[in-house]
Design a protein around this motif. Structure first.
Motif, PDB file in Angstrom:
ATOM      1  N   GLU A 179       6.416  50.057  11.754  1.00 10.87           N
ATOM      2  CA  GLU A 179       6.962  50.490  10.472  1.00 10.87           C
ATOM      3  C   GLU A 179       6.210  51.695   9.928  1.00 10.87           C
ATOM      4  O   GLU A 179       5.018  51.881  10.187  1.00 10.87           O
ATOM      5  CB  GLU A 179       6.909  49.350   9.444  1.00 10.87           C
ATOM      6  CG  GLU A 179       5.524  48.902   9.063  1.00 10.87           C
ATOM      7  CD  GLU A 179       5.537  47.862   7.951  1.00 10.87           C
ATOM      8  OE1 GLU A 179       6.622  47.433   7.502  1.00 10.87           O
ATOM      9  OE2 GLU A 179       4.432  47.487   7.507  1.00 10.87           O
TER      10      GLU A 179
ATOM     11  N   TYR B 143       4.119  61.284   1.590  1.00 13.62           N
ATOM     12  CA  TYR B 143       5.229  60.344   1.467  1.00 13.62           C
ATOM     13  C   TYR B 143       4.716  58.972   1.876  1.00 13.62           C
ATOM     14  O   TYR B 143       3.942  58.852   2.831  1.00 13.62           O
ATOM     15  CB  TYR B 143       6.394  60.761   2.367  1.00 13.62           C
ATOM     16  CG  TYR B 143       6.853  62.176   2.118  1.00 13.62           C
ATOM     17  CD1 TYR B 143       6.275  63.239   2.798  1.00 13.62           C
ATOM     18  CD2 TYR B 143       7.864  62.446   1.198  1.00 13.62           C
ATOM     19  CE1 TYR B 143       6.679  64.541   2.555  1.00 13.62           C
ATOM     20  CE2 TYR B 143       8.273  63.743   0.955  1.00 13.62           C
ATOM     21  CZ  TYR B 143       7.677  64.782   1.640  1.00 13.62           C
ATOM     22  OH  TYR B 143       8.074  66.070   1.391  1.00 13.62           O
ATOM     23  N   TYR B 144       5.166  57.944   1.156  1.00  7.24           N
ATOM     24  CA  TYR B 144       4.592  56.621   1.367  1.00  7.24           C
ATOM     25  C   TYR B 144       5.658  55.533   1.411  1.00  7.24           C
ATOM     26  O   TYR B 144       6.677  55.615   0.718  1.00  7.24           O
ATOM     27  CB  TYR B 144       3.612  56.288   0.241  1.00  7.24           C
ATOM     28  CG  TYR B 144       2.455  57.247   0.147  1.00  7.24           C
ATOM     29  CD1 TYR B 144       2.519  58.369  -0.672  1.00  7.24           C
ATOM     30  CD2 TYR B 144       1.314  57.038   0.907  1.00  7.24           C
ATOM     31  CE1 TYR B 144       1.463  59.263  -0.737  1.00  7.24           C
ATOM     32  CE2 TYR B 144       0.251  57.925   0.851  1.00  7.24           C
ATOM     33  CZ  TYR B 144       0.327  59.042   0.033  1.00  7.24           C
ATOM     34  OH  TYR B 144      -0.721  59.919  -0.025  1.00  7.24           O
ATOM     35  N   ALA B 145       5.386  54.515   2.197  1.00  9.27           N
ATOM     36  CA  ALA B 145       6.183  53.303   2.123  1.00  9.27           C
ATOM     37  C   ALA B 145       5.892  52.620   0.795  1.00  9.27           C
ATOM     38  O   ALA B 145       4.773  52.702   0.272  1.00  9.27           O
ATOM     39  CB  ALA B 145       5.828  52.381   3.290  1.00  9.27           C
ATOM     40  N   GLU B 146       6.891  51.941   0.275  1.00 11.92           N
ATOM     41  CA  GLU B 146       6.717  51.267  -1.012  1.00 11.92           C
ATOM     42  C   GLU B 146       5.572  50.259  -0.975  1.00 11.92           C
ATOM     43  O   GLU B 146       4.865  50.074  -1.962  1.00 11.92           O
ATOM     44  CB  GLU B 146       8.017  50.568  -1.408  1.00 11.92           C
ATOM     45  CG  GLU B 146       9.102  51.498  -1.914  1.00 11.92           C
ATOM     46  CD  GLU B 146       8.705  52.234  -3.179  1.00 11.92           C
ATOM     47  OE1 GLU B 146       9.046  53.420  -3.316  1.00 11.92           O
ATOM     48  OE2 GLU B 146       8.040  51.609  -4.033  1.00 11.92           O
ATOM     49  N   SER B 147       5.379  49.640   0.170  1.00 11.50           N
ATOM     50  CA  SER B 147       4.373  48.591   0.289  1.00 11.50           C
ATOM     51  C   SER B 147       2.942  49.106   0.169  1.00 11.50           C
ATOM     52  O   SER B 147       2.019  48.317  -0.080  1.00 11.50           O
ATOM     53  CB  SER B 147       4.537  47.860   1.620  1.00 11.50           C
ATOM     54  OG  SER B 147       4.387  48.762   2.703  1.00 11.50           O
TER      55      SER B 147
ATOM     56  N   LYS C 163       2.283  52.314  -1.511  1.00 10.27           N
ATOM     57  CA  LYS C 163       2.220  53.329  -2.559  1.00 10.27           C
ATOM     58  C   LYS C 163       1.240  52.895  -3.643  1.00 10.27           C
ATOM     59  O   LYS C 163       1.263  51.757  -4.111  1.00 10.27           O
ATOM     60  CB  LYS C 163       3.618  53.545  -3.142  1.00 10.27           C
ATOM     61  CG  LYS C 163       3.789  54.836  -3.913  1.00 10.27           C
ATOM     62  CD  LYS C 163       5.248  55.053  -4.294  1.00 10.27           C
ATOM     63  CE  LYS C 163       6.102  55.358  -3.078  1.00 10.27           C
ATOM     64  NZ  LYS C 163       7.495  55.689  -3.447  1.00 10.27           N
TER      65      LYS C 163
ATOM     66  N   GLN D 200      11.108  58.733   8.451  1.00 14.40           N
ATOM     67  CA  GLN D 200      10.363  57.481   8.419  1.00 14.40           C
ATOM     68  C   GLN D 200      10.690  56.599   9.619  1.00 14.40           C
ATOM     69  O   GLN D 200      10.271  55.448   9.681  1.00 14.40           O
ATOM     70  CB  GLN D 200      10.638  56.724   7.111  1.00 14.40           C
ATOM     71  CG  GLN D 200      10.150  57.466   5.880  1.00 14.40           C
ATOM     72  CD  GLN D 200      10.233  56.637   4.616  1.00 14.40           C
ATOM     73  OE1 GLN D 200      10.587  55.462   4.626  1.00 14.40           O
ATOM     74  NE2 GLN D 200       9.923  57.257   3.489  1.00 14.40           N
TER      75      GLN D 200
END
Length: 119
Positions: free
Chosen positions: A45, A56-60, A62, A101
């Motif tokens: 992931e 840029y980041y995954a929500e998990s 951030k 992503q």
């Protein structure tokens, strides 16, 4: 470009680790650099990516993780704070000319580095 990841290890929940990914090649600054992770039994992931100076980041992750790059050192970093047991995974750095992503779109990969977070 070839990639070499390092910096994984064992951390306690709430702790911090910093991953590094050193790249060879003279066009490092042109690449989108990304971090992915893969936990046992799960798919790889997206974690974070940096294009030029934009992160840029995954929500998990951030607000807890920060990606940065030093073009003079051909290195990208992932500073991981407030670690959680669910962050436990093998972390991979990757490079491509385009930001996405999706791991399937990245052509260049480093070897993984294991991050284990204990509760």
């Amino acid at each position: 470009v070839q990639l070499q990841a390092s910096g994984g290890g064992l951390a306690q929940a709430g702790g911090s680790l910093r991953l590094s990914c050193a790249a060879s090649g003279r066009t490092f600054s042109s690449y989108v650099m990304a971090w992915f992770r893969q936990a046992p039994g799960k798919e790889r992931e997206f974690v974070a990516a940096i294009r030029w100076t934009s992160g840029y980041y995954a929500e998990s992750v951030k607000g807890r993780f920060t990606i940065s790059r030093d073009n003079a050192k051909n290195t990208v970093y992932l500073q991981m704070n407030s670690l959680k047991p669910e962050d436990t995974a093998v972390y991979y750095c990757a490079a491509d000319m385009t930001y996405t992503q999706s791991p399937g779109t990245y052509d260049i990969w480093g070897q993984g580095t294991l991050v284990t977070v204990s509760s």
